[in-house]
Write an enzyme that holds these catalytic residues in place. Structure first.
Site, mmCIF file in Angstrom:
data_model
loop_
_atom_site.group_PDB
_atom_site.id
_atom_site.type_symbol
_atom_site.label_atom_id
_atom_site.label_comp_id
_atom_site.label_asym_id
_atom_site.label_seq_id
_atom_site.Cartn_x
_atom_site.Cartn_y
_atom_site.Cartn_z
ATOM 1 N N SER A 227 -22.363 -2.151 17.870
ATOM 2 C CA SER A 227 -23.291 -1.149 17.318
ATOM 3 C C SER A 227 -24.182 -0.620 18.426
ATOM 4 O O SER A 227 -23.691 -0.095 19.420
ATOM 5 C CB SER A 227 -24.104 -1.759 16.167
ATOM 6 O OG SER A 227 -24.890 -0.790 15.521
ATOM 7 N N THR A 228 -25.485 -0.777 18.307
ATOM 8 C CA THR A 228 -26.435 -0.202 19.259
ATOM 9 C C THR A 228 -26.139 -0.666 20.686
ATOM 10 O O THR A 228 -26.026 -1.850 20.956
ATOM 11 C CB THR A 228 -27.870 -0.607 18.882
ATOM 12 O OG1 THR A 228 -28.090 -0.318 17.509
ATOM 13 C CG2 THR A 228 -28.880 0.138 19.728
ATOM 14 N N HIS B 45 -20.390 1.415 15.283
ATOM 15 C CA HIS B 45 -21.260 2.130 14.346
ATOM 16 C C HIS B 45 -21.637 3.475 14.959
ATOM 17 O O HIS B 45 -22.369 3.540 15.945
ATOM 18 C CB HIS B 45 -22.527 1.320 14.066
ATOM 19 C CG HIS B 45 -22.276 0.053 13.312
ATOM 20 N ND1 HIS B 45 -23.160 -1.005 13.324
ATOM 21 C CD2 HIS B 45 -21.241 -0.335 12.518
ATOM 22 C CE1 HIS B 45 -22.679 -1.983 12.572
ATOM 23 N NE2 HIS B 45 -21.517 -1.600 12.068
ATOM 24 N N MET C 148 -27.734 -4.117 16.383
ATOM 25 C CA MET C 148 -28.826 -4.566 15.542
ATOM 26 C C MET C 148 -28.306 -5.019 14.184
ATOM 27 O O MET C 148 -27.347 -4.461 13.660
ATOM 28 C CB MET C 148 -29.819 -3.404 15.358
ATOM 29 C CG MET C 148 -30.993 -3.718 14.452
ATOM 30 S SD MET C 148 -31.930 -5.165 14.979
ATOM 31 C CE MET C 148 -32.427 -4.652 16.629
ATOM 32 N N ASP D 216 -24.221 -7.204 10.681
ATOM 33 C CA ASP D 216 -22.865 -6.797 10.320
ATOM 34 C C ASP D 216 -21.857 -7.478 11.242
ATOM 35 O O ASP D 216 -21.984 -7.409 12.467
ATOM 36 C CB ASP D 216 -22.732 -5.268 10.417
ATOM 37 C CG ASP D 216 -21.386 -4.772 9.917
ATOM 38 O OD1 ASP D 216 -20.767 -5.472 9.105
ATOM 39 O OD2 ASP D 216 -20.960 -3.679 10.344
#
Length: 380
Positions: free
Chosen positions: A192-193, A218, A313, A316
Site C-alpha cells: 500500500s502506502t 492499493h 498503512m 489489510d
C-alpha cells in the site's frame, strides 16, 4: 499546561489534554477547489488547513512553517505540481498527496516520493462525493502517519456505523486441498502506502524464469494500468509486467497487477493457476484487498505459494497471510527499516503470519531460494 490553566473538570474525572492538530497545506490554483478541499479536510478536527494558490506561494509559507502534509494539484500556471514535487523532495522531503486524474502523472508522482495519489472528483455527481471525501480524508491520514505525525489510528477513524468487511464477502474461508500434480509455484504480493517504489525495487531482483507473481497495490482504479506499463518499461526489470485480466493465466516470468476496480484472486487451473477478478465491497476498506488475494493463494497453492506483505498503512493482508502460513506457504514481511509505513507488515508480524521478516533488497533473493528448494514444506 500548568494545573491552573486547565479548564474546569467534573469531580472525579481524568484530565485529557487536547489532541494536537496537524497542519495541511493545500496548493491549488483554483480558489473554489481550495475551499472545497479545506472544508473536507477540516471536517476531521485533527487537521488545520493553510492555503496556497501556487507553488511560489507555497514556498513562501514553507519559509515560515513546515506543514505535516501537502495536498498538491498538477495543473498550475506558473509551475506545475510535478516540478514543485521534484524540487520539494530534493530540498525538504515531506508527505505529499497528489490530486489528479492523469494516470501517467500520478505514477510519476509516486515514483518521485508522493505518499498518496487520489483522482479528482466529479463535483457534479453529488451521490459519489461522500465516498470520495472519505477516501480523500483517509489519504490525508495515511500521509500524516507516514510522516510520523500525531494522528489517530485508521481503524478508530472510521465513521459511525461504517461497515468493515472481511474477505468472507468475496471468498469463504476453506482449507487447502491439493489438486492435480504440479510443481508450479506462485507468489502473491500485497502493498500500500509507499508501494510504488518498493514494488519497482522488488521486481528488479527477479530473473526471467521466476514463478508467476500477482500484485495488489492499493491504488485508484484509473492508475493501475499506467503503473503496470511503467514497470514493464523499466529496463532494470527482467520480467514482463501487465495489468491482470479476468481468467488470465499466471505464468513464470510474468507479474500481474490487479486492477484497482476489482478484487484479485488466484485460482487453480489444471496444473497451473489463473487470475480471477471479482466485484464486491471493499475488504479491510480496500478494493482490491490484499486479504482476498492472500486467502485465495492459500486455498489454490498451499505449500507451493509464497506471500509477501510490504509497506502500507493499516492491517489489510495480515489475516490472509496467516492463512497462507497455515496452508504451508512461505510468508514474508518487509522489515521496518525499509518500509515507508510499517503498519501492514507490523500487523502481520504481530499475528504470527510472517515466517521471515526481510529487508526490501533481500526479499526477491529469499523467494528465489525458496523456489530452488525442492522441499517446499521446510519453509512454512
Amino acid at each position: 499546561m500548568a494545573l491552573r490553566d486547565r479548564p474546569p473538570q467534573p469531580p472525579g474525572s481524568l484530565y485529557v489534554p487536547p489532541h494536537p492538530t496537524v497542519e495541511v497545506m493545500v496548493v491549488d490554483d483554483s480558489a473554489v477547489m481550495r475551499q472545497r478541499l479545506k472544508q473536507i479536510i477540516e471536517s476531521d478536527p485533527s487537521f488545520r488547513v493553510v492555503l496556497a494558490s501556487d507553488p511560489f506561494e507555497a514556498v513562501e509559507i514553507l519559509k515560515k512553517a513546515v506543514p505535516g502534509v501537502i495536498v498538491l494539484d498538477v495543473e498550475m500556471p506558473r509551475m506545475d505540481g510535478l516540478t514543485f514535487l521534484r524540487k520539494l523532495m530534493r530540498q525538504h522531503p515531506m508527505p505529499v498527496v497528489l490530486c489528479t486524474s492523469q494516470a501517467e502523472r500520478a505514477v510519476t508522482a509516486l515514483e518521485m516520493g508522493a505518499i498518496e495519489v487520489i483522482a479528482k472528483p466529479d463535483w457534479m455527481n453529488a451521490s459519489r462525493l461522500p465516498e470520495w471525501s472519505a477516501n480523500f480524508l483517509e489519504s490525508i491520514r495515511n500521509a500524516a502517519r507516514a510522516g510520523r505525525l500525531p494522528i489517530r489510528d485508521d481503524r478508530a477513524a472510521a465513521g459511525p456505523g461504517e461497515a468493515r468487511h472481511s474477505a468472507d464477502v468475496i471468498l469463504p474461508r476453506a482449507s487447502f486441498r491439493p489438486g492435480p500434480a504440479t510443481t508450479d509455484r506462485v507468489i502473491a504480493v500485497g502493498v500500500s502506502t509507499g508501494g510504488v517504489q518498493a514494488i519497482q525495487q522488488l521486481l528488479t531482483g527477479f530473473p526471467a524464469g521466476c514463478p508467476g507473481i500477482v500484485i495488489v497495490q492499493h491504488m485508484p482504479a484509473d492508475f493501475t494500468q499506467a503503473f503496470a506499463q511503467r514497470l514493464n518499461n523499466d529496463p532494470k526489470i527482467q520480467i514482463e509486467v501487465s495489468e491482470a485480466r479476468h481468467h488470465e493465466p499466471i505464468l513464470a516470468g510474468r507479474a500481474l497487477v490487479v486492477p484497482g476496480s476489482a478484487h484479485g484472486l488466484i485460482r487453480r487451473s489444471g496444473a497451473g493457476y489463473r487470475v480471477e477478478l471479482a466485484d464486491g465491497p471493499p475488504v479491510c476498506r480496500h478494493k482490491p484487498s490484499v486479504d482476498v488475494l492472500f486467502r485465495s493463494a492459500a486455498q489454490a497453492a498451499g505449500p507451493l505459494g509464497a506471500g509477501v506483505i510490504m509497506t502500507g498503512m493499516g492491517d489489510d493482508g495480515a489475516g490472509g497471510l496467516y492463512e497462507m502460513r497455515e496452508a504451508g506457504s512461505l510468508t514474508i514481511a518487509q522489515n521496518e527499516a525499509t518500509s515507508v509505513v510499517f503498519g501492514m507488515p507490523r500487523e502481520a508480524i504481530r499475528r504470527g503470519a510472517a515466517k521471515y521478516v526481510v529487508p526490501l533488497d533481500a526479499i526477491a533473493a529469499t523467494l528465489m531460494s525458496w523456489n530452488a528448494n525442492p522441499d517446499a514444506g521446510t519453509w512454512h
